[in-house]
Scaffold this active site. Structure first.
Site, PDB file in Angstrom:
ATOM      1  N   HIS A 370      53.674  34.735  53.253  1.00  0.00           N
ATOM      2  CA  HIS A 370      52.645  34.773  52.202  1.00  0.00           C
ATOM      3  C   HIS A 370      52.598  33.520  51.355  1.00  0.00           C
ATOM      4  O   HIS A 370      51.980  33.532  50.294  1.00  0.00           O
ATOM      5  CB  HIS A 370      52.891  35.949  51.247  1.00  0.00           C
ATOM      6  CG  HIS A 370      52.742  37.291  51.875  1.00  0.00           C
ATOM      7  ND1 HIS A 370      51.570  38.010  51.829  1.00  0.00           N
ATOM      8  CD2 HIS A 370      53.617  38.045  52.561  1.00  0.00           C
ATOM      9  CE1 HIS A 370      51.735  39.164  52.453  1.00  0.00           C
ATOM     10  NE2 HIS A 370      52.969  39.214  52.917  1.00  0.00           N
ATOM     11  N   LYS A 561      44.572  36.700  37.632  1.00  0.00           N
ATOM     12  CA  LYS A 561      45.629  36.593  38.648  1.00  0.00           C
ATOM     13  C   LYS A 561      46.897  36.136  37.927  1.00  0.00           C
ATOM     14  O   LYS A 561      46.844  35.792  36.750  1.00  0.00           O
ATOM     15  CB  LYS A 561      45.255  35.622  39.767  1.00  0.00           C
ATOM     16  CG  LYS A 561      44.789  34.235  39.278  1.00  0.00           C
ATOM     17  CD  LYS A 561      44.390  33.333  40.434  1.00  0.00           C
ATOM     18  CE  LYS A 561      42.974  33.557  40.928  1.00  0.00           C
ATOM     19  NZ  LYS A 561      42.858  33.823  42.335  1.00  0.00           N
ATOM     20  N   ARG A 562      48.035  36.138  38.634  1.00  0.00           N
ATOM     21  CA  ARG A 562      49.240  35.618  38.007  1.00  0.00           C
ATOM     22  C   ARG A 562      48.991  34.193  37.505  1.00  0.00           C
ATOM     23  O   ARG A 562      48.210  33.446  38.103  1.00  0.00           O
ATOM     24  CB  ARG A 562      50.411  35.628  39.010  1.00  0.00           C
ATOM     25  CG  ARG A 562      50.990  36.994  39.275  1.00  0.00           C
ATOM     26  CD  ARG A 562      51.542  37.632  38.011  1.00  0.00           C
ATOM     27  NE  ARG A 562      52.770  36.999  37.599  1.00  0.00           N
ATOM     28  CZ  ARG A 562      53.985  37.523  37.743  1.00  0.00           C
ATOM     29  NH1 ARG A 562      54.133  38.726  38.282  1.00  0.00           N
ATOM     30  NH2 ARG A 562      55.046  36.887  37.334  1.00  0.00           N
ATOM     31  N   LYS A 567      47.477  27.709  40.734  1.00  0.00           N
ATOM     32  CA  LYS A 567      46.222  28.464  40.661  1.00  0.00           C
ATOM     33  C   LYS A 567      45.233  27.814  39.681  1.00  0.00           C
ATOM     34  O   LYS A 567      44.069  28.163  39.636  1.00  0.00           O
ATOM     35  CB  LYS A 567      46.509  29.909  40.258  1.00  0.00           C
ATOM     36  CG  LYS A 567      47.327  30.685  41.306  1.00  0.00           C
ATOM     37  CD  LYS A 567      47.616  32.101  40.842  1.00  0.00           C
ATOM     38  CE  LYS A 567      48.612  32.833  41.728  1.00  0.00           C
ATOM     39  NZ  LYS A 567      48.000  33.420  42.945  1.00  0.00           N
ATOM     40  N   THR A 669      43.479  37.789  47.208  1.00  0.00           N
ATOM     41  CA  THR A 669      42.841  39.073  47.540  1.00  0.00           C
ATOM     42  C   THR A 669      41.898  39.483  46.414  1.00  0.00           C
ATOM     43  O   THR A 669      40.937  40.209  46.645  1.00  0.00           O
ATOM     44  CB  THR A 669      43.900  40.176  47.764  1.00  0.00           C
ATOM     45  OG1 THR A 669      44.874  40.072  46.726  1.00  0.00           O
ATOM     46  CG2 THR A 669      44.564  40.045  49.115  1.00  0.00           C
ATOM     47  N   LYS A 673      38.007  41.271  46.175  1.00  0.00           N
ATOM     48  CA  LYS A 673      37.596  42.387  45.301  1.00  0.00           C
ATOM     49  C   LYS A 673      36.361  41.999  44.496  1.00  0.00           C
ATOM     50  O   LYS A 673      35.436  42.802  44.321  1.00  0.00           O
ATOM     51  CB  LYS A 673      38.751  42.772  44.366  1.00  0.00           C
ATOM     52  CG  LYS A 673      39.953  43.335  45.121  1.00  0.00           C
ATOM     53  CD  LYS A 673      41.231  43.360  44.288  1.00  0.00           C
ATOM     54  CE  LYS A 673      42.452  43.505  45.199  1.00  0.00           C
ATOM     55  NZ  LYS A 673      43.728  43.181  44.533  1.00  0.00           N
TER      56      LYS A 673
HETATM   57  C1  F58 Z   1      50.624  36.276  47.415  1.00  0.00           C
HETATM   58  N1  F58 Z   1      52.018  36.117  47.164  1.00  0.00           N
HETATM   59  C2  F58 Z   1      49.936  34.968  47.735  1.00  0.00           C
HETATM   60  N2  F58 Z   1      53.957  36.680  46.088  1.00  0.00           N
HETATM   61  O1  F58 Z   1      50.177  34.024  46.714  1.00  0.00           O
HETATM   62  C3  F58 Z   1      48.450  35.240  47.858  1.00  0.00           C
HETATM   63  O2  F58 Z   1      47.772  34.078  48.241  1.00  0.00           O
HETATM   64  C4  F58 Z   1      48.227  36.319  48.898  1.00  0.00           C
HETATM   65  O3  F58 Z   1      46.887  36.723  48.908  1.00  0.00           O
HETATM   66  C5  F58 Z   1      49.077  37.539  48.610  1.00  0.00           C
HETATM   67  O4  F58 Z   1      50.430  37.178  48.487  1.00  0.00           O
HETATM   68  C6  F58 Z   1      48.970  38.578  49.691  1.00  0.00           C
HETATM   69  O5  F58 Z   1      49.139  38.009  50.938  1.00  0.00           O
HETATM   70  C7  F58 Z   1      52.618  36.859  46.218  1.00  0.00           C
HETATM   71  O6  F58 Z   1      52.011  37.678  45.564  1.00  0.00           O
HETATM   72  C8  F58 Z   1      54.755  37.278  45.171  1.00  0.00           C
HETATM   73  O7  F58 Z   1      54.328  37.942  44.257  1.00  0.00           O
HETATM   74  C9  F58 Z   1      56.238  37.067  45.365  1.00  0.00           C
HETATM   75  C10 F58 Z   1      57.013  38.218  44.814  1.00  0.00           C
HETATM   76  C11 F58 Z   1      58.500  38.002  44.955  1.00  0.00           C
HETATM   77  C12 F58 Z   1      58.956  36.691  44.418  1.00  0.00           C
HETATM   78  C13 F58 Z   1      58.132  35.533  44.906  1.00  0.00           C
HETATM   79  C14 F58 Z   1      56.653  35.767  44.749  1.00  0.00           C
END
Ligand code: F58
Length: 831
Positions: A370, A561-562, A567, A669, A673
């Protein structure tokens, strides 16, 4: 016919019946027997409990029937291993999927109750950070909907992602106590508990069969207790299971130590055990984990694999067929210790030889990546790893030795390659590299959008692609239209269904049928009315939560988003500031008034992200205090962005901001939405934006910024942000204003760290994309003023978003990776 004969006599079970009278009786019954209240003194929370159990009763039958059915069908089971599941509130989603919305609303009305008020009592289980955790939840919804036998395996964190408050413009973190008021959706299964060991040492010897065997003698053993949450598919025709593990002490405390007066020592093990699933790490990409994080990962992976093996053996199967029965998807590298743990279980616990165990392991596991950020690839310092998991360290060393041997024989003399693919990073301090372990131990590796999968092959995992090109596939992410349209946007759902019927909810490609209505002026006008009504509702919510006054007649320009530098939330802020100065200079300018909405949490230890939040709120405050501009621009930071808030925000957005630097966002994602709900995107060619633009058409998407190739070329040529600062007057004005404290009540120190990082390095190249972004925003403003044009764009975004249903993603996984298919029972109405 007489009245008496005409009257239908309905005999229904109070636990499963769905007629209004039965539902009313069931709610009151549960209020009495579960919540322990009479209606006269029941609170909304009591009614929430009563209603939740009423709904749960109705889904349990479908759930258990599906489990039975899967057993009978002898079907392959998808196990989705994920450290995070961001499920969002359950109540309304289950009502939707059961299809009992109408009778239930009527029952509640007749009881003098309000569904919105009751459902607002539900604490959302925030067991995830962001996109990755939410994706897992969307996938469970689609697996259940498609009738594919599935279990989501994860961690039952006692404290999920923190709640965010904004004080004086800064983020403040508050502990999330989601279990405080109980959780009606889960069922504890203590009889299925398993044991998990940590630390200790290993002993090699000969087993009873005379073969070489290794025994791991852990220093501590703890207990994993599963909690099951039913996941009902759309139309209630089948269901899956979310099984989350909680850690507990194997013994409550050690009596021998207690009796000798060592009270602290007596409970130390209990404290250690319970700590493991205590709290979700709120880290974003790039922030490395600690020992407890590895404990969490190993804990839930071991519990889950032991669970599969137990079921497998209980069904009288041989472990030789394990991979035929179970297909295990690793959601990023967090569960990748599964490679070593499955080997250990098969060899040490079940007496299998290395080759057979390796064959099964590789055929059972698959890995989804991811992230493209190199700093986000998980790795563990070798000393920490071998102390906590000594047996796994041995197994990984053996996997590595055999793997490198294979590479050597295929690419003789290529020591550079050997060094690059080795599971152990040997340059300086040694690390175990989890993405590499996942690649070696999996039959397939996938990225989450076409561009991302391509970049995995050419950049991040290039060497592994050279070794095994056939392992690499793409599965573009998707989101469930049940939660993200039908539930979040009921008015739009009704409007769409009035034109094309309701089947699109379970078959999103059917939204294309809307295209034939795009020239219908009445439809377009209805579309915009619905849009306006959702904005009015969001404005009321914002007023209630933040006391900010938002005008629903303005364009809602949304970035949620985060918070992360890649970003580029701060690129949006730079544009707002530029617009602000532009308006001050040209008060008569006819631009679309805008409300800029931001939302998102910053990792507590990520200072720069927190400073970005402060910058957003500071610019917002300055504009609020400026009577010349405040009627035309407004900036609001929505605190505590989570699934529930997302459900309010996506439907109300006019413009969706997807502005990461090309090549950094794996997929995104939220972008999907927004598009489904009719927002138009302003975005870069990053992640799934590329595919969204392809689907909706370039004329319905505002594109700006460098491509991935251009980014790489500019970096290679030596990127100098200060050149942009010196040559672009608009940019310079904005940066200088931030620097001089124009947005921070004269405080010219506050934002220096952010400015320094932009001027000195600008890793995410905001300056290079700044002018193209500003120009693109001007085109957005122009388009928005043309209601006719905008409404067409909006409708076409929805009509052409069918690809981004998670049903499609799950079908792709099923075809390309899992080799499973679904089975659906007749719908509730048919049965
Ligand atoms: C996200 N990763 C990607 N990681 O950034 C985003 O582009 C993608 O759409 C999504 O995954 C789904 O595929 C993400 O959310 C985390 O939150 C991790 C959690 C654990 C620690 C490192 C980041």
């Amino acid at each position: 016919m007489s009245d008496v004969l005409q009257q239908q006599i309905i005999v229904e079970d109070d636990r499963t019946g769905t007629h209004v009278e039965t539902l009313k009786r069931a709610i009151l019954d549960n209020l009495f027997y579960i919540a322990g209240r009479f209606p006269a003194n029941a609170t909304s929370l009591d009614y929430y409990t009563a209603l939740a159990y009423t709904v749960r009763d109705r889904l349990l039958r479908r759930w258990l029937e599906t489990l039975e059915n899967n057993l009978d069908r002898d079907a392959r089971v998808v196990c989705y291993l994920s450290a995070e599941f961001l499920m969002g509130p359950h109540l309304k989603n289950n009502i939707l999927n059961l299809g009992i919305g109408e009778p239930l609303e009527q029952a509640l009305t007749e009881l003098g109750l309000d569904l919105d008020e009751i459902s607002s009592q539900e604490e959302e289980p925030g067991l995830g950070n962001g996109g990755l955790g939410r994706l897992a939840a969307c996938y469970l919804d689609s697996l259940a909907t498609l009738g594919i036998p599935s279990v989501g395996y994860g961690i039952r964190y006692e404290f999920g992602i923190f709640d965010q408050e904004i004080r004086d413009g800064w983020q403040v973190e508050i502990t999330d106590k989601w279990l405080r008021l109980g959780n009606p959706w889960e069922i504890r299964r203590p009889q299925s508990a398993v044991k998990v060991g940590f630390a200790g040492h290993t002993e090699a010897g000969t087993g009873v069969d005379g073969k070489y065997r290794v025994r791991w003698i852990p220093a501590v053993e703890i207990k994993g207790v599963p909690y099951d949450t039913p996941v009902l598919g759309y139309e209630g025709r089948s269901a899956g299971n979310l099984r989350l593990w909680a850690s507990e002490a194997a013994e409550s405390f050690q009596f021998d130590r207690f009796n000798t007066g060592d009270y602290q020592g007596a409970v130390a093990e209990k404290v250690f055990s319970e700590n493991i699933t205590k709290v979700l790490y709120p880290n974003d990409e790039g922030i490395q984990g600690k020992q407890l994080r590895l404990q969490q990962q190993y804990f839930f992976v071991s519990c889950s694999l032991q669970d599969m093996i137990r079921v497998h053996l209980r069904q009288g199967r041989s472990l030789d067929t394990f991979h035929q029965k179970w297909t295990i998807q690793m959601n990023d590298t967090h569960p990748s210790i599964a490679v070593a743990e499955l080997m250990r279980l098969l060899m040490d616990e079940h007496g299998m030889g290395w080759e057979a165990a390796w064959e099964i392991t590789r055929q059972a596991l698959a890995y989804t990546n991811h992230t493209l950020l190199p700093e986000a690839l998980e790795r563990w310092p070798l000393p920490l790893f071998s102390e906590l998991l000594p047996r796994h360290m041995e197994i990984i060393n053996e996997i590595n030795a055999r793997f490198l041997q294979e590479v050597r024989s295929r690419f003789p003399g290529d020591e550079g390659l050997i060094q690059r693919v080795s599971l152990i990073d040997e340059r300086g301090e040694r690390y175990v590299q989890m993405a590499k372990l996942a690649c070696v131990g999996s039959h397939h590796i996938n990225g989450v959008a076409a561009l991302h999968s391509q970049l995995l092959k050419t950049e991040v995992l290039h060497d592994f692609n050279t070794l095994w090109p056939e392992k690499f596939v793409n599965v573009t992410n998707g989101v469930t239209p049940r939660r993200w349209v039908a539930l979040s946007n009921p008015d739009l759902t009704a409007l769409i269904s009035s034109r094309i019927g309701a089947k699109w909810i379970g078959d999103l490609e059917r939204l294309r049928d809307l295209e034939q209505h795009v020239d219908d002026a009445e439809f377009r006008s209805d579309w915009m009315k619905v849009q306006y009504a959702t904005k009015v509702r969001l404005a009321a919510y914002i007023r209630e939560k933040t006391s900010a006054l938002v005008n629903p007649a303005t364009m809602f320009d949304v970035l949620v988003k985060r918070i992360h530098e890649y970003k580029r939330q701060h690129l949006n802020v730079l544009h707002i500031a530029a617009l602000y100065f532009h308006l001050k200079r040209n008060p008569g300018l006819a631009i679309a008034p805008r409300t800029f909405l931001f939302g998102g949490k910053a990792a507590p230890g990520y200072y720069m992200a927190k400073l970005i939040i402060k910058l957003i709120t500071s610019v917002g405050e300055t504009i609020d205090n400026d009577p010349e501009v405040r009627d035309r621009l407004k900036v609001v930071f929505l605190p505590d962005y989570n699934v529930s808030l997302g459900q309010r925000v996506y439907p109300a957005a006019d413009l969706s901001e997807q502005i990461s630097l090309a090549g950094k966002e794996a997929s995104g994602t939220g972008n999907m939405k927004f598009a489904m709900n009719g927002a138009v995107t302003i975005g870069t060619l990053d992640g799934a934006n590329v595919e969204i633009r392809e689907e909706v058409g370039p004329e319905n998407f505002f594109l700006f910024g460098m491509t991935t190739q251009e980014v790489m070329a500019r970096k290679a040529a030596g990127y100098s942000p200060s050149d942009y600062y010196h040559s672009n007057g608009i940019l310079r004005e904005v940066i200088d204003a931030v620097s001089n404290g124009v947005f921070s009540r004269g405080d010219n120190a506050m934002f220096q760290p952010l400015l320094r990082s932009l001027l000195d390095r600008d890793e995410y190249m905001l300056f290079a994309d700044f002018q193209p972004y500003v120009d693109c925003q001007a085109r957005v403003s122009e388009a928005y003023l043309d209601v006719d044009r905008w409404s067409r764009m909006s409708i076409l975004n929805t009509a052409r978003s069918g690809k981004f249903s998670s049903d499609r993603s799950i079908r792709d996984y099923s075809r390309l990776i899992w080799h499973v298919d679904g089975f659906k029972a007749p719908s509730l109405a048919e049965s």
